[in-house]
Design a protein around this motif. Structure first.
Motif, mmCIF file in Angstrom:
data_model
loop_
_atom_site.group_PDB
_atom_site.id
_atom_site.type_symbol
_atom_site.label_atom_id
_atom_site.label_comp_id
_atom_site.label_asym_id
_atom_site.label_seq_id
_atom_site.Cartn_x
_atom_site.Cartn_y
_atom_site.Cartn_z
ATOM 1 N N GLU A 1 0.804 -1.216 0.000
ATOM 2 C CA GLU A 1 0.000 0.000 0.000
ATOM 3 C C GLU A 1 0.847 1.281 0.000
ATOM 4 O OE1 GLU A 1 -3.145 0.227 3.009
ATOM 5 O OE2 GLU A 1 -2.787 2.399 2.973
ATOM 6 N N PRO A 2 1.843 1.383 0.876
ATOM 7 C CA PRO A 2 2.633 2.623 0.864
ATOM 8 C C PRO A 2 3.345 2.845 -0.462
ATOM 9 C CG PRO A 2 3.054 1.365 2.857
ATOM 10 C CD PRO A 2 2.266 0.480 1.944
ATOM 11 N N LEU A 3 3.619 1.734 -1.171
ATOM 12 C CA LEU A 3 4.384 1.877 -2.407
ATOM 13 C C LEU A 3 3.563 2.512 -3.517
ATOM 14 C CD1 LEU A 3 6.269 -1.534 -2.465
ATOM 15 C CD2 LEU A 3 6.985 0.649 -1.518
ATOM 16 N N SER A 4 2.257 2.611 -3.319
ATOM 17 C CA SER A 4 1.449 3.204 -4.370
ATOM 18 C C SER A 4 1.533 4.728 -4.342
ATOM 19 C CB SER A 4 -0.011 2.748 -4.232
ATOM 20 O OG SER A 4 -0.490 3.152 -2.972
ATOM 21 N N TYR A 5 2.207 5.269 -3.344
ATOM 22 C CA TYR A 5 2.381 6.713 -3.281
ATOM 23 C C TYR A 5 3.779 7.095 -3.737
ATOM 24 C CZ TYR A 5 -1.946 6.742 -0.690
ATOM 25 O OH TYR A 5 -3.246 6.581 -0.340
ATOM 26 N N GLY A 6 3.839 8.054 -4.658
ATOM 27 C CA GLY A 6 5.134 8.489 -5.154
ATOM 28 C C GLY A 6 6.034 8.974 -4.028
ATOM 29 N N ILE A 7 5.433 9.637 -3.059
ATOM 30 C CA ILE A 7 6.213 10.216 -1.962
ATOM 31 C C ILE A 7 6.973 9.144 -1.199
ATOM 32 C CG2 ILE A 7 5.874 11.187 0.345
ATOM 33 C CD1 ILE A 7 4.071 13.234 -0.838
ATOM 34 N N THR A 8 6.287 8.086 -0.815
ATOM 35 C CA THR A 8 6.954 7.030 -0.054
ATOM 36 C C THR A 8 7.934 6.263 -0.937
ATOM 37 O OG1 THR A 8 4.884 5.856 -0.375
ATOM 38 C CG2 THR A 8 5.375 6.595 1.834
ATOM 39 N N LEU A 9 7.550 6.078 -2.198
ATOM 40 C CA LEU A 9 8.414 5.330 -3.108
ATOM 41 C C LEU A 9 9.755 6.048 -3.282
ATOM 42 C CD1 LEU A 9 7.819 2.717 -4.542
ATOM 43 C CD2 LEU A 9 7.222 4.004 -6.588
ATOM 44 N N ARG A 10 9.677 7.357 -3.535
ATOM 45 C CA ARG A 10 10.920 8.114 -3.716
ATOM 46 C C ARG A 10 11.725 8.160 -2.412
ATOM 47 N NH1 ARG A 10 7.387 11.442 -6.712
ATOM 48 N NH2 ARG A 10 7.079 12.730 -4.874
ATOM 49 N N ALA A 11 10.991 8.293 -1.288
ATOM 50 C CA ALA A 11 11.693 8.307 -0.006
ATOM 51 C C ALA A 11 12.432 6.990 0.212
ATOM 52 C CB ALA A 11 10.710 8.560 1.130
ATOM 53 N N LEU A 12 11.779 5.887 -0.140
ATOM 54 C CA LEU A 12 12.425 4.577 0.023
ATOM 55 C C LEU A 12 13.660 4.474 -0.865
ATOM 56 C CD1 LEU A 12 9.271 2.292 0.217
ATOM 57 C CD2 LEU A 12 10.991 2.588 2.000
ATOM 58 N N ALA A 13 13.538 4.950 -2.108
ATOM 59 C CA ALA A 13 14.688 4.894 -3.010
ATOM 60 C C ALA A 13 15.838 5.717 -2.453
ATOM 61 C CB ALA A 13 14.275 5.401 -4.394
ATOM 62 N N GLU A 14 15.518 6.924 -1.992
ATOM 63 C CA GLU A 14 16.563 7.818 -1.486
ATOM 64 C C GLU A 14 17.244 7.222 -0.257
ATOM 65 O OE1 GLU A 14 17.618 10.663 -2.725
ATOM 66 O OE2 GLU A 14 18.398 11.924 -1.124
ATOM 67 N N ILE A 15 16.428 6.710 0.676
ATOM 68 C CA ILE A 15 17.031 6.209 1.909
ATOM 69 C C ILE A 15 17.848 4.945 1.617
ATOM 70 C CG2 ILE A 15 15.190 4.683 2.774
ATOM 71 C CD1 ILE A 15 16.666 7.154 5.093
ATOM 72 N N THR A 16 17.428 4.162 0.621
ATOM 73 C CA THR A 16 18.201 2.974 0.273
ATOM 74 C C THR A 16 19.568 3.364 -0.282
ATOM 75 O OG1 THR A 16 16.150 1.857 -0.241
ATOM 76 C CG2 THR A 16 18.168 0.850 -1.058
ATOM 77 N N LEU A 17 19.544 4.303 -1.230
ATOM 78 C CA LEU A 17 20.808 4.744 -1.826
ATOM 79 C C LEU A 17 21.732 5.342 -0.767
ATOM 80 C CD1 LEU A 17 19.753 6.497 -5.133
ATOM 81 C CD2 LEU A 17 21.314 4.570 -4.869
ATOM 82 N N ILE A 18 21.193 6.291 -0.014
ATOM 83 C CA ILE A 18 22.037 6.979 0.962
ATOM 84 C C ILE A 18 22.432 6.008 2.064
ATOM 85 C CG2 ILE A 18 22.125 8.928 2.561
ATOM 86 C CD1 ILE A 18 20.994 10.563 0.544
ATOM 87 N N GLY A 19 21.540 5.062 2.389
ATOM 88 C CA GLY A 19 21.872 4.064 3.400
ATOM 89 C C GLY A 19 23.093 3.247 3.010
#
Lengths: 593, 277, 285
Positions: free
Chosen positions: B7-25
């Motif tokens: 469900e959260p993945l259907s929102y662009g906001i959470t999706l981009r946040a997940l991508a960003e935190i993964t990369l920076i992580g």
């Protein structure tokens, strides 16, 4: 100037604790810890603001928590002290952000507490500084041998009878107390400048602990007073000036000591000196009194309204400038002076300009402070309108739903309704007439002219929005500060992007997702950001939902001089125009005359 | 259950946040290990303030803000190393002196009528406000930082182990420290735009500190730190989605919880080891 | 190969570590009227000695006598203030093992491999060949079977040997051991003795800073320092009461029954480098 005297007393008292504690901070490598204690006060301030106890108690409580957590976690063997400090610090700050964003919905008042000032010192601050001095003196007298022994050689310390970690804890407590006592003078971000930098400078030239302590106390006092003096001369905030002065003295001492490698030192000094020079250019304040009535106004919009009513008879000093962030306001000497000289002071009311009270006390001003928001209809922030008549009673969107009712402070952003501005104009007129009866007729003329302009502004904004069906007047704003505007013109602010007004507030993923759903369900037309805040969140929301990105609105402050929004009326025109463009899908703006 | 994950993945906001935190992580996991081993946590937390004067200067002369911030933070990093070496002080004290002086200078410069309000806010982003550009920049600069770390790995390892051996091993210790702090500064510069200052300090230090408790070699430590960062980042965003708590702060809390879990696990391991012996 | 000596200069051989065994009897170190110090102030002066490949040299002196300073000069970290110092070949230092970071996440092989950096250009990374060489060095010091163990898990003597292996991976001709016997039990000390002998037998020069006069008697040469050079030569010729008193400034504790021999009073760390010295130290009120 009385405020300088109070500042000097505060510096002299603080420098005792600062020099003594600073010596130990430098010798025992506790700089990061002292920085952490200062910065970690944030959740304490949020709690103090939210639960209504004094900020100092909040700060001291947090300092105690910070110290206890650091001591507890540092017993873990494989984590360095610096990492422990970082972890405890970010935990405290995260707790503060959650408290401010999700529990209390804190207002801007929290931010101003983070920025102390030597120009706003009260007897309570001086008392704290005096206690800190006594604590530092007594504990140094009692424990310095142990502290030195443990710093000298942690492993052989047990044989020197100072093996107990209680001595370290006592040292941390003294440092924490000193830092917290200094917070109200220089603020969380620069407190290290007053405490660590003088001791580090003295250490460059002496190797004896006693000399270092005496020297650090003396240098802290000298640098503090020099910084305060320079700040009065150049009209800069004293905290930042003290920081730059201390940094320059450090660089100078370092350079003279290391003549052999003076090229690098010269580089360092050039960089710092350049920064100071550029900073020095940043100001220059015009105008002495010329028989006109001097009036102080706190915010940009209040200043503009007062100027409109006062005309040529009054000289208005607006304390917030369009380019200062109201959340991070730190007074300058000229502000205190202006308040001291003022015949009358106009404020907006609410936590937007709470700091004026300290400033009035500090300046010794006898002038009356007129709260323009006081007589106006009250609107509770979070969306509930305690007023009959038009407007919505829908809670402001996903972000504050649920938390809004408890939060329930009054909404101080009354000026976004021109009718309120008209009421404020009337108050300004009668107040000015009261202190300057000779100018009465002039004030009346100017005030009624202004009232007419406000009326026609109001009418044309209303006409403008009437062209749009009410069910399309749905918008999302950055902060919850357009309630009055929305109520006036039948606009529904369906939600806000940021849940609270402090600059530290953050939204949650769930709230933003809900906001996006609401935007789609309710057919919201546009999302707006704010001129004084980053716009990435509202951009993201607009992009994802495909609604119009309405650009920035003027929420807390007028625009820079030279822009269309540099006056109250201009600001209202700009906001109306942008909102209109937003809800009409960029089809039309508001032509407000 | 599956819905709860998607469900959260259907929102662009959470999706981009997940991508960003993964990369920076991932990047933070790697460089965080050196931050922990070289005891640079103070720098990791404070250097971001050093970009302030550069930011103001850029705004005043009309240069790109990001460029100004980059210059500011790199100057701060250089001054920290230079002042520390010249004064013979612990880097701790050098950071305190340099960062507060620079920040103070930034505040004074920002008094100029030409400097816009809330400048620092313009460069300090929010995790949920991540843009696609942010993600691309994080990917590019993050890769560059990872490559640099890979190239320097042995030298960082040798000097961190025994700084005194640097000259004999032909490794200029001062230059190496400068490069490392420069890499930290670069990471911070990129990460603050996506994550904000608070979260950057947490993700640079937390995962590596946790990994250090659980591993005894540097490569596994880096992998574990990256894994902790990404796990806590994802967990924090999901918590922020379902519990409706501030996003960045939730990730910070998740990171700290990971650290506490690691500390408990390490304690348990040591106890059982002690019992066995 | 012998470079011309000039004042204030220090030379290194261009081909370090090549053909060690062929060169015993060749000069490795030559110090001529050497003065070294910090910020233009000499800490150690009037040093003149020479050392050959394959010799063991004891370095005696009190704390602050100049041992660490001489080591730093031999490593090339300090330039002579006057006189000259020539080292033909590469040198490597073996620090006191109780100063190393025990919680650092490295294996013995990692530590030994670090030595390879000394031979590499700045952009080069150690290769598989370098790791093989490091493993071989660990074998040489008798730590071959502990290659994958954590460095921090070893005993003091074992750590010492791993640090020696690091110097071997660096292919150093000159090994500088800083008080290697401190904290070793007698078995480990004997083992270290044997290892030093083997290294010298391979043609390496080993210089050992020590407080133990008795031990120094077993080596090929001793160099006594106390701000200046007190004596240099074979231990039997050099180590008499007069030299020791000059070296240690009269603070000799006699060992009963062994006239002329002595050990130093309370051991404390040797640290002459003002950059690393904590100014607050030594000022306990």
């Amino acid at each position: 100037m009385p405020f300088v005297k109070e500042g000097v007393i505060e510096i002299l008292l603080l420098s005792v604790a600062a020099g003594l504690a600073g010596t130990w901070i430098v010798l025992r490598g506790l700089s990061f810890y002292s920085h952490g204690v200062g910065t970690a006060s944030f959740p304490g301030l949020v709690l103090a603001d939210g639960l209504g106890f004094s900020a100092a108690i909040g700060a001291f409580g947090m300092a105690a928590v910070f110290t206890a957590l650091s001591a507890l976690i540092s017993r873990s063997r494989r984590t360095g002290a610096d990492s422990v400090t970082a972890l405890v610090l970010v935990t405290c700050l995260a707790a503060g952000v959650i408290l401010a964003s999700d529990v209390f919905g804190s207002g801007a008042g929290v931010d101003s507490l983070l920025f102390g000032s030597l120009l706003a010192i009260g007897p309570a601050d001086q008392l704290l500084a005096a206690i800190a001095a006594v604590v530092a003196l007594v504990s140094t007298r009692l424990f310095s041998a142990h502290w030195l022994a443990r710093g000298f050689d942690q492993e052989s310390a047990p044989s020197l009878r100072s093996g107990s970690t209680w001595f370290d804890l006592a040292l941390l407590a003294v440092v924490a107390f000193t830092v917290t006592a200094a917070l109200s003078a220089v603020g969380a971000l620069l407190v290290v400048a007053l405490i660590v930098v003088p001791a580090a400078t003295v250490r460059l030239v002496t190797r004896r602990v006693q000399t270092m302590q005496t020297g650090a106390v003396a240098l802290a006092a000298v640098e503090g007073i020099l910084g305060l003096w320079l700040s009065v001369k150049t009209d800069a905030p004293p905290g930042a000036t003290v920081a730059v002065v201390s940094g320059l003295v450090f660089a100078l001492v370092l350079a003279t000591r290391n003549l052999r490698r003076s090229r690098a030192a010269a580089f360092a000094i050039t960089v710092l000196g350049l920064a100071l020079a550029i900073a020095g250019c940043g100001d220059g304040r015009a105008g002495e009194g010329d028989g006109r009535i001097t009036v102080v106004a706190t915010t940009t919009q209040v200043a503009d309204l007062v100027a409109e009513v006062g005309g040529d008879r009054v000289e208005v000093t607006g304390i917030l400038r369009p380019n200062t962030d109201p959340h991070e306001y730190e007074p300058r000497p000229s502000d205190v002076e202006a308040v001291g000289d003022a015949a009358i002071i106009f404020r907006n009311g609410g936590d937007i300009d709470q700091w004026i009270e300290t400033l009035v006390d500090e300046s010794g001003s006898e002038a009356e402070t007129v709260d323009l928001g006081a007589g106006l209809p009250v609107r509770i922030s979070g969306g509930h309108v305690h007023r009959t008549g038009s407007g919505s009673d829908v809670p402001a969107g996903g972000t504050t739903a649920g938390g809004a009712d408890e939060a329930g402070d009054t909404d101080p952003h009354w000026w976004h309704d021109p009718v309120n501005a008209g009421a404020a104009v009337a108050t300004i007129r009668s107040s000015l007439s009261g202190i300057d009866p000779e100018g009465r007729s002039g004030y009346r003329a100017d005030a009624s002219a202004m009232s007419r302009r406000l009326n026609s502004l109001d009418a044309s904004i209303a006409r403008c929005f009437a062209a749009i069906p009410p069910n399309r007047r749905r918008i999302v704003t950055e902060h919850d500060n357009f309630g009055y505007f929305a109520d006036r013109y039948g606009i529904r602010v369906v939600g806000t992007v940021i849940p609270a007004l402090t600059t530290e507030a953050q939204p949650s993923a769930g709230d933003l997702a809900e906001l996006e759903r609401t935007i789609e369900d309710e057919n919201v037309e546009a999302v707006f950001s704010e001129t004084s805040a980053p716009d990435d969140l509202s951009h993201a929301v607009a992009t994802d939902t495909g609604v119009t990105d309405g650009g920035p609105l003027y929420g807390d402050s007028l625009g820079d001089s030279g822009t269309a929004a540099s006056s109250y009326i201009g600001m209202m025109r700009e906001n109306s125009d942008r909102i209109m463009r937003g809800v009409s899908g960029e089809m039309r703006g508001c032509e407000v005359e | 259950m599956i819905d709860a994950i998607f469900e959260p993945l259907s929102y662009g906001i959470t999706l981009r946040a997940l991508a960003e935190i993964t990369l920076i992580g991932i990047v933070s996991g790697a460089i965080g290990c050196w931050i922990v081993l070289y005891e640079l946590s103070y720098s990791a937390e404070s250097l971001a303030h050093g970009l302030f004067p550069g930011l103001v200067a850029a705004a005043l002369i009309g240069a790109p803000l990001l460029l100004g911030g980059a210059v500011g933070i790199l100057i701060a990093a250089i001054l920290v190393v230079v002042a520390g070496r010249m004064a013979g002080e612990s880097p701790d004290t050098a950071i305190a002196v340099v960062i507060t002086s620079l920040f103070g200078a930034g505040v004074l410069m920002a008094l100029s009528p030409d400097s816009p309000a809330g400048l620092q806010g313009l460069l300090f982003g929010d995790l949920l406000g991540t843009t696609v550009t942010d993600i691309l920049v994080a990917a590019v600069i993050g890769s560059a930082v990872l490559v640099a770390l890979w190239l320097l790995h042995e030298r960082l390892l040798a000097v961190g182990f025994d700084p005194g051996s640097g000259p004999a091993l032909g490794v200029p210790v001062g230059v190496l420290n400068l490069i490392l702090l420069g890499l930290v500064a670069t990471t911070i510069l990129v990460a603050v735009q996506g994550l904000g200052n608070l979260l950057v300090a947490a993700i640079l230090v937390g995962p590596a500190a946790a990994a250090r408790l659980l591993t005894r070699r540097v490569w596994p430590m880096m992998l574990a730190a990256g894994a902790v960062a990404v796990t806590a980042g994802v967990a924090g965003i999901y918590a922020s989605y379902y519990l409706k708590t501030a996003a960045g702060a939730s990730v910070v809390i998740a990171l700290v919880l990971c650290y506490l879990l690691a500390a408990a696990a390490a304690q348990l391991r040591d106890r059982t080891a002690a019992v066995r012996h | 190969m012998d470079a011309k000596l000039s004042d204030g200069e220090r030379h290194r051989s261009a081909s370090p570590g090549s053909g060690l065994r062929e060169r015993p009897g060749r000069k490795l170190i030559e110090a001529l009227d050497l003065a070294i110090g910090y910020d233009g102030r000499p800490v150690l002066s009037e040093v003149r000695f020479e050392a050959w490949y394959g010799s063991r040299i004891g370095l005696l002196g009190p704390n602050g006598g100049g041992k660490t300073t001489l080591f730093r000069a031999l490593l090339g970290e300090l330039k002579p203030l006057s006189g000259s110092l020539t080292v033909e070949g590469a040198s490597a230092t073996v620090p006191q093992s109780d100063r190393s970071r025990l919680d650092y996440p490295v294996t013995c092989l990692d530590v030994a491999t670090m030595g390879a950096l000394a031979r590499l250009r700045w952009w080069q990374r150690p290769t598989r060949g370098d790791r093989a060489k490091a493993a071989e060095a660990l074998g040489t010091v008798g730590m071959g079977d502990r290659a994958d163990d954590s460095f921090g898990d070893l005993s003091g003597g074992q750590r010492q040997r791993v640090l020696i292996a690091r110097a071997l991976t660096a292919e150093a001709d000159l090994l500088l051991l800083d008080e290697p016997y401190t904290g070793l039990d007698s078995k480990s000390a004997k083992r270290l003795d044997r290892l030093i002998e083997e290294l010298a037998g391979d043609g390496r020069t080993v210089m050992i800073a020590t407080h133990d006069v008795e031990q120094a008697q077993g080596w090929d040469r001793v160099l006594c320092l106390n701000r200046t050079q007190i004596a240099f030569g074979p231990p039997d010729d050099v180590l008499d009461r007069k030299v020791l008193e000059a070296t240690y400034g009269g603070h000799i504790v006699e060992i009963p029954g062994e006239p002329g021999h002595g050990v130093l009073p309370p051991h404390h760390h040797d640290h002459e480098d003002p950059v690393h010295r904590d100014p607050a130290h030594g000022e306990l009120p």
